[in-house]
Design an enzyme around this catalytic site. Sequence first.
Site, PDB file in Angstrom:
ATOM      1  N   LYS A 178      33.475  47.246  37.231  1.00 51.18           N
ATOM      2  CA  LYS A 178      33.414  46.598  38.543  1.00 51.18           C
ATOM      3  C   LYS A 178      31.965  46.264  38.896  1.00 51.18           C
ATOM      4  O   LYS A 178      31.063  47.076  38.653  1.00 51.18           O
ATOM      5  CB  LYS A 178      33.993  47.547  39.592  1.00 51.18           C
ATOM      6  CG  LYS A 178      34.160  46.955  40.989  1.00 51.18           C
ATOM      7  CD  LYS A 178      34.904  47.953  41.883  1.00 51.18           C
ATOM      8  CE  LYS A 178      35.193  47.422  43.274  1.00 51.18           C
ATOM      9  NZ  LYS A 178      35.980  48.386  44.072  1.00 51.18           N
ATOM     10  N   GLU A 215      43.636  50.017  40.687  1.00 46.89           N
ATOM     11  CA  GLU A 215      42.263  50.514  40.585  1.00 46.89           C
ATOM     12  C   GLU A 215      42.257  52.041  40.744  1.00 46.89           C
ATOM     13  O   GLU A 215      42.961  52.583  41.604  1.00 46.89           O
ATOM     14  CB  GLU A 215      41.436  49.874  41.708  1.00 46.89           C
ATOM     15  CG  GLU A 215      39.980  50.328  41.750  1.00 46.89           C
ATOM     16  CD  GLU A 215      39.225  49.728  42.940  1.00 46.89           C
ATOM     17  OE1 GLU A 215      39.873  49.178  43.865  1.00 46.89           O
ATOM     18  OE2 GLU A 215      37.983  49.815  42.950  1.00 46.89           O
ATOM     19  N   CYS A 261      39.341  44.788  42.325  1.00 48.59           N
ATOM     20  CA  CYS A 261      39.274  44.709  43.789  1.00 48.59           C
ATOM     21  C   CYS A 261      38.188  43.755  44.306  1.00 48.59           C
ATOM     22  O   CYS A 261      38.278  42.566  44.139  1.00 48.59           O
ATOM     23  CB  CYS A 261      39.104  46.113  44.364  1.00 48.59           C
ATOM     24  SG  CYS A 261      39.851  46.311  46.007  1.00 48.59           S
TER      25      CYS A 261
END
Lengths: 547, 547
Positions: free
Chosen positions: A112, A41, A148
């Site tokens: 995300k 990331e 994540c």
Amino acid sequence: MKIALAQLNYHIGNFEANTKKIIHAINQAKEASADLIIFAELAIGGYPAKDLLRSKVFKQQCNAAIHQIAAHCQDIACIIGAPVTNSDPEGKALYNTAIFIEQGAVRNIVKKGLLPDYDVFDEYRYFEPNKRFDCITLNGVKIALTICEDLWDDDEGGNSYVGDPMSELRKENPDLLINIAASPFSYTHFEERVKVLSRQVVKSNRPLIYVNQVGAHMDIIFDGRSLALNNDGTKVAELKRFEEDLQYVTYHQKNITSTTAPTKDPITEIALIHDALILGLRDYFQKSGFKRAVLGLSGGLDSALVAALACEALGADNVLSILMPSVYSSDHSIKDAMDLVTNTGCKHHIVPIKDIASAYENTLAPLFEGLKHDTTEENIQARARAVILMAVSNKFGNILLNTSNKSEAAVGYGTLYGDMAGSISVIGDVYKSKAYELARYINREREIIPVNTIEKAPSAELRPDQKDSDSLPEYDLLDNILYELIENEKSGSEVVAMGFEKALVERVSKLLNNAEFKRFQAPPILRVSPKAFGTGRQIPLVAKYPY
Amino acid sequence: MKIALAQLNYHIGNFEANTKKIIHAINQAKEASADLIIFAELAIGGYPAKDLLRSKVFKQQCNAAIHQIAAHCQDIACIIGAPVTNSDPEGKALYNTAIFIEQGAVRNIVKKGLLPDYDVFDEYRYFEPNKRFDCITLNGVKIALTICEDLWDDDEGGNSYVGDPMSELRKENPDLLINIAASPFSYTHFEERVKVLSRQVVKSNRPLIYVNQVGAHMDIIFDGRSLALNNDGTKVAELKRFEEDLQYVTYHQKNITSTTAPTKDPITEIALIHDALILGLRDYFQKSGFKRAVLGLSGGLDSALVAALACEALGADNVLSILMPSVYSSDHSIKDAMDLVTNTGCKHHIVPIKDIASAYENTLAPLFEGLKHDTTEENIQARARAVILMAVSNKFGNILLNTSNKSEAAVGYGTLYGDMAGSISVIGDVYKSKAYELARYINREREIIPVNTIEKAPSAELRPDQKDSDSLPEYDLLDNILYELIENEKSGSEVVAMGFEKALVERVSKLLNNAEFKRFQAPPILRVSPKAFGTGRQIPLVAKYPY
């Protein structure tokens, strides 16, 4: 399909170095005939870049890096994290994305959804959350690609307005899960991480590849330990701890195999803390362009620990210890400190502070006439030492290491602009009771921290026969109470309900609150616990604190 | 319908004091036969309470305060800001709400949608955003009740996933708009605020009542200036600047009237800054339970300014100035400093640092043998002064005021643990060129800041004949470049494109970046500009900075 897991150490804003490193890994993977290489990331730009993410130039450099990297991916697919501009002016300026590159071009930009905004995280400050989640496809393999937190469906970062990205993605029946992360180390985090990842694997009945960052940026330390899990939960690969690593796994029909056996050596909590601190210290120096350190060596445990850690991280030649005895220093202090110097091989100087302390005393005598000695005079000594250390730092370019431990930092048992000085706090997230464990760990093969340093009663030696226990409860007890108040965020009454003495809890809680103003000006602290002082714990100064 | 606008000064976490103050205002409004009283955003608990919002006890105290306040609202309706628990465990723990109380009970809880998370704001850390917006009704009047940012539809805090709360509310055709706010002061903010509020009034063709907080918490200063605007945009009421105030307006048939004429006196930017700093300083002391201040008085502009501001905020009797001449102090320095002491009536002591500086020099001589004098020796003097000031602070309980200005803080022209020390930075958000303006403003009626202090060339007096201009560009030029880099967040190349000299911009930009590590450990700074150093500007330390 052969997949490379590239676990690299990035430098925030250093696009040249990062891109070079990324392209080098791509070339390695191409030579190994990998079909896909996966980076962490926000690999491009580094993490946490904080308000640099607001800089136009920074964003331009991100875009340029993406194109440069894509150009090297003609014969290999690539997944890499980067901030990408949000074209909708109504929302936040950026998305936190996973760029999917195929045949030299960006094919998909996966955004995300769940943006952590607790503890050390503040992703809403910069990023717009994504609300639509779709799989990507490579060579006919349908991949649920997430970033994540999007895998951490039941975490406190969960947001009802985004929903659960993995539930959405599971509806598409993916073949493989991939998660890219920048997931900071704490000594409790790895177990939690494996639990969450395993749960996703089981829920989806699909294998998972997880690529984390490694390396440290000021307070935050990434431990690496990237993973490949099969759909039955078995660990197929675990990349190195606290080191860069590049490993390969093979995906075939919803199954992952690796030629390398995953790391199996059990590691203790204290060894993890040790390794994290070494990486934290090393990267702080390396990425800041510093080489040499200086610290005050008292003969006590904390400075001995920091000296030993610094010698390991930076090389003993680069560590300068300054011994600054006063009239209150006990006989054994210089000896213990010198034993440490001998054991580590670091450089040293002895600079007695007697004359300086006298000069302050004489100069201030007219002002303080008739008043009793108190902590003022103790603080003067601590500050005189800091002035010497900073003078050495200014003159020779050595960076001052702070030696406060977490127990002291918590209760304010330290002097602002004195022993609280330093560019980086090495053990400020390590309680005193854990500092003993750490010393014993460092001595696991031979005596580095002198045994007398470990065994004698801790003392600040700022007045005759002073002991820490004159002012503070025994550290084991103190640390237990602090852990409940800080790490577990319990109220005083809840801690009392656990069986701790009421008056003591009240006193500790008050000390903790009263020291907020000191900690506000403390150096950054290498973070190893789930709740360190610093950005992860934001307490207002001008407030009445709940008890 | 008679409506009370209650603009109060809250203390974070001090539920007893806040609730007492709120109930007192309710009783006043009841005596004045008001139908409704309106308090600011997050009046209950105070703002910004930061991680105290995570405390169970804090939340319990919020709830208890709401009920206690509601019990006093039998004969009056009330709108008041408070954090309220989110019952959905998937989301953030709290909502930022406006509680609507009628007949002694909570009738509605209106939740904030647009949560600012930029500059000094971090509301996503604590609050779940609201996505559904409905009007409330009181005595047949339909009210579009919103919280702060929800009215700022086109601000950078806007989020596409929340939408525009006011567009939703306008669909219900409300009679009256009410907005409760905790909107911090900056010297550019009031005009912007009036513009945004006026736009909403015009869009809705309805009057608006806006109630803001007043008072300061560490760095953040609330200016009050609550407003009532009629639907033609006229200002019906403007509450006091930087002071508590309670005023009444009457709502009748989509129109607002007031018996008090709104404040009409024009106020200059520098007067606003002055008043903000006075409030910031006074509240920092009062809310922290401190009374007396100490500072180092050099004869220069910055310390003179801070002394004068402190005398006005705290009373001259509570301000102790320490004059610490060195061998490099010029003849006029002591005289200028003494003139300031005479003009303000503050207390003073003279503490020469010669002997202390010599003691350091002698003690360090063996270590520094053969090396030239450099900034090391200058820093020793600055740090010796800080040790003296902190000794006075420790001995007498006076709180040390930091005297750095924004230009110095920006380029690192200051000594960490030296002149950068202090509990609160008073003029750390005031550029040097503005500091001159401020001095002239303070002298508007009589000479307080000595004219010689204003007119002489600025010097740190740490070596013979030193002038700031030896190391730095002229302040007018420097401040202009800094303003573009900091407040306007421009890149170096953009600043060059504006016509500034390339080499100079590069140098200033580098100085600014290199001083990040010093500012990390600086005291909190009273914020008066749209971009102050501190929580509103978060730059990573271990990074390569974009240029």
